[in-house]
Design a protein around this motif. Structure first.
Motif, mmCIF file in Angstrom:
data_model
loop_
_atom_site.group_PDB
_atom_site.id
_atom_site.type_symbol
_atom_site.label_atom_id
_atom_site.label_comp_id
_atom_site.label_asym_id
_atom_site.label_seq_id
_atom_site.Cartn_x
_atom_site.Cartn_y
_atom_site.Cartn_z
ATOM 1 N N ILE A 1 0.799 24.148 1.494
ATOM 2 C CA ILE A 1 0.693 22.816 2.319
ATOM 3 C C ILE A 1 2.010 22.267 2.242
ATOM 4 O O ILE A 1 2.586 22.217 1.235
ATOM 5 N N LEU B 1 0.624 7.792 -6.883
ATOM 6 C CA LEU B 1 0.434 8.520 -5.647
ATOM 7 C C LEU B 1 0.821 7.487 -4.622
ATOM 8 O O LEU B 1 0.732 6.247 -4.584
ATOM 9 N N LEU B 2 1.361 8.028 -3.419
ATOM 10 C CA LEU B 2 2.189 7.343 -2.368
ATOM 11 C C LEU B 2 1.055 7.422 -1.383
ATOM 12 O O LEU B 2 0.429 8.636 -1.223
ATOM 13 N N ASP B 3 1.122 6.511 -0.228
ATOM 14 C CA ASP B 3 0.393 6.740 1.194
ATOM 15 C C ASP B 3 1.537 7.245 1.879
ATOM 16 O O ASP B 3 2.411 6.623 2.326
ATOM 17 N N ARG C 1 -5.898 15.672 10.471
ATOM 18 C CA ARG C 1 -6.094 14.361 9.432
ATOM 19 C C ARG C 1 -6.300 15.000 8.152
ATOM 20 O O ARG C 1 -6.764 16.012 7.870
ATOM 21 N N GLN C 2 -6.077 14.058 7.229
ATOM 22 C CA GLN C 2 -6.527 14.416 5.909
ATOM 23 C C GLN C 2 -7.666 13.841 5.449
ATOM 24 O O GLN C 2 -8.060 12.590 5.237
ATOM 25 N N VAL C 3 -9.141 14.522 5.514
ATOM 26 C CA VAL C 3 -10.281 14.085 5.459
ATOM 27 C C VAL C 3 -10.451 13.608 3.917
ATOM 28 O O VAL C 3 -11.118 12.344 3.640
ATOM 29 N N LYS C 4 -9.939 14.489 3.199
ATOM 30 C CA LYS C 4 -10.032 13.974 1.365
ATOM 31 C C LYS C 4 -8.873 14.800 0.899
ATOM 32 O O LYS C 4 -8.296 15.632 1.088
ATOM 33 N N TYR C 5 -8.303 13.595 -0.090
ATOM 34 C CA TYR C 5 -7.454 14.215 -1.155
ATOM 35 C C TYR C 5 -7.522 13.508 -2.471
ATOM 36 O O TYR C 5 -7.523 12.443 -2.608
ATOM 37 N N THR C 6 -7.830 14.469 -3.366
ATOM 38 C CA THR C 6 -8.178 13.755 -4.740
ATOM 39 C C THR C 6 -7.222 14.653 -5.690
ATOM 40 O O THR C 6 -7.533 16.004 -5.515
ATOM 41 N N THR C 7 -6.824 14.122 -6.764
ATOM 42 C CA THR C 7 -6.236 15.010 -7.673
ATOM 43 C C THR C 7 -7.270 14.965 -9.096
ATOM 44 O O THR C 7 -6.782 15.957 -10.112
ATOM 45 N N ALA C 8 -8.170 14.350 -8.830
ATOM 46 C CA ALA C 8 -9.423 14.228 -10.049
ATOM 47 C C ALA C 8 -10.129 15.312 -9.998
ATOM 48 O O ALA C 8 -11.015 15.709 -8.895
ATOM 49 N N VAL C 9 -10.231 16.431 -11.184
ATOM 50 C CA VAL C 9 -11.093 17.469 -10.999
ATOM 51 C C VAL C 9 -12.349 17.004 -11.804
ATOM 52 O O VAL C 9 -12.586 16.292 -12.756
ATOM 53 N N ASN D 1 1.375 17.142 8.176
ATOM 54 C CA ASN D 1 1.055 17.938 7.108
ATOM 55 C C ASN D 1 0.455 19.206 7.774
ATOM 56 O O ASN D 1 -0.158 19.391 8.815
ATOM 57 N N GLY E 1 0.781 -1.250 -0.007
ATOM 58 C CA GLY E 1 -0.095 0.157 -0.072
ATOM 59 C C GLY E 1 1.041 1.184 -0.173
ATOM 60 O O GLY E 1 0.284 2.352 0.309
ATOM 61 N N VAL E 2 2.117 1.104 -0.059
ATOM 62 C CA VAL E 2 2.914 2.464 -0.211
ATOM 63 C C VAL E 2 2.716 3.214 -1.446
ATOM 64 O O VAL E 2 2.296 4.329 -1.523
ATOM 65 N N ILE E 3 2.352 2.599 -2.620
ATOM 66 C CA ILE E 3 1.686 2.910 -3.967
ATOM 67 C C ILE E 3 0.299 2.890 -3.817
ATOM 68 O O ILE E 3 -0.188 1.589 -3.836
ATOM 69 N N ARG E 4 -0.423 3.873 -3.588
ATOM 70 C CA ARG E 4 -1.775 3.944 -3.668
ATOM 71 C C ARG E 4 -2.356 3.692 -4.935
ATOM 72 O O ARG E 4 -3.510 3.379 -5.119
ATOM 73 N N GLY E 5 -1.667 4.102 -5.987
ATOM 74 C CA GLY E 5 -2.308 4.059 -7.279
ATOM 75 C C GLY E 5 -1.537 4.990 -8.519
ATOM 76 O O GLY E 5 -0.592 5.915 -7.821
ATOM 77 N N TYR F 1 2.164 22.862 -7.422
ATOM 78 C CA TYR F 1 1.189 22.014 -6.981
ATOM 79 C C TYR F 1 2.024 20.561 -7.578
ATOM 80 O O TYR F 1 2.398 20.272 -8.490
ATOM 81 N N MET G 1 -11.527 19.102 -3.476
ATOM 82 C CA MET G 1 -10.181 18.317 -3.711
ATOM 83 C C MET G 1 -9.565 18.165 -2.616
ATOM 84 O O MET G 1 -9.065 16.857 -2.443
ATOM 85 N N GLU G 2 -9.585 18.682 -1.586
ATOM 86 C CA GLU G 2 -8.990 18.250 -0.582
ATOM 87 C C GLU G 2 -9.458 19.001 0.741
ATOM 88 O O GLU G 2 -10.065 19.939 0.869
ATOM 89 N N CYS G 3 -9.538 18.140 2.006
ATOM 90 C CA CYS G 3 -10.116 18.597 3.166
ATOM 91 C C CYS G 3 -9.148 18.122 4.223
ATOM 92 O O CYS G 3 -8.886 16.956 4.225
ATOM 93 N N TYR G 4 -8.680 19.049 5.264
ATOM 94 C CA TYR G 4 -8.008 18.949 6.285
ATOM 95 C C TYR G 4 -8.817 19.290 7.681
ATOM 96 O O TYR G 4 -9.256 20.047 7.883
#
Lengths: 155, 155
Positions: free
Chosen positions: B111, B57-59, B144-152, B68, A49-53, A148, A97-100
DNA sequence: GTTGAAAGAAAATCCCT
DNA sequence: AGGGATTTTCTTTCAAC
């Protein structure tokens, strides 16, 4: 929870964080490994799981998603239940896109991307402020995205 | 500057923004196209720069990059020259994942991702606050990172 | 001008030492 | 862990709409 990486793993991760289209052979050449070894290491890094995708990154400006907003949100109650509901809601919003989760003057920091200011207004009053858990929010527009990157520095 | 996308392009982009390992055939099946057509469209989208690249993308947590931080920065002068120097500096810092130019109480929102609080302290006083263009800064840690996406979202 | 089928090239995956 | 065979995928070509 914390996974140890050797120098070869780090080199591979550095490369594919920048460009996931590199072939195993190209990675192997730059990392001083065989392509089979690269393949095996990548497979392991995916399994643990180090590489998430791997994802394609788009130029948001070129497709008309030009507005980037930074929003601070304060909830009505700081209890776990309110936070959980809000977070489940946030994850579902495609504009976010992001929420912290943070501590201090507000409870959450959001990065939102929409096509124009009208859409932003719609998201803000129609979606975010309409949620019962949200007490107040402060927004500011990003004039420019100076940097970014998705690549974390591996030290 | 603004590039028009038809429904097929949008479908392809939606898919590869989520998973860039999909084969052209898989994309073709889900988008109702042939794999050749998918290949040609992706090639065009790359050429016009809509697709900026593909990355792994890594964890970050799993590799020990657990801190963060969200930082607001105010510069000493708001002139163009000061801003330009600061931005060139920021782009070079591997700890800085994102940087937005904003208006209001501060000039930039950052960030930053580092392995631990000591590293953060080092970055803050040793790097950021040592830069002559930086007047003041306010930091907060993300719990905590509640959400993180690169997809627009393509609407 | 855009599509799809099929051949040819390249890469990823697996096997064996 | 590495070399090489096999399988899968990517890329190009070419004919049809």
């Amino acid at each position: 929870m914390n996974i140890a990486l050797d120098a070869a793993d780090k080199k591979i991760l550095e490369l594919i964080q920048q460009d996931a289209t590199l072939t195993h052979q190209e990675i192997a050449d730059r990392a001083g490994l065989s392509s089979t070894s690269v393949w095996r290491r990548i497979r392991n890094l995916e399994e643990v799981g180090v590489i998430r995708g791997r994802v394609a990154l788009l130029d948001a400006k070129k497709i008309g998603m030009q507005v980037n907003a930074l929003i601070s949100v304060r909830l009505t109650h700081q209890g776990l239940e309110t936070g959980k509901k809000f977070e489940e809601f946030i994850v579902e919003q495609p504009e976010v896109m992001e929420c912290y989760a943070v501590v201090g003057n507000y409870d959450y920091a959001l990065i939102v991307r929409v096509s124009n200011v009208e859409r932003f207004e719609k998201f803000l009053s129609g979606t975010l402020l309409s949620h019962p858990a949200v007490a107040t929010s402060t927004s500011s527009f990003a004039l420019r995205q100076v940097k970014y990157t998705t690549a974390v520095a591996l030290d």
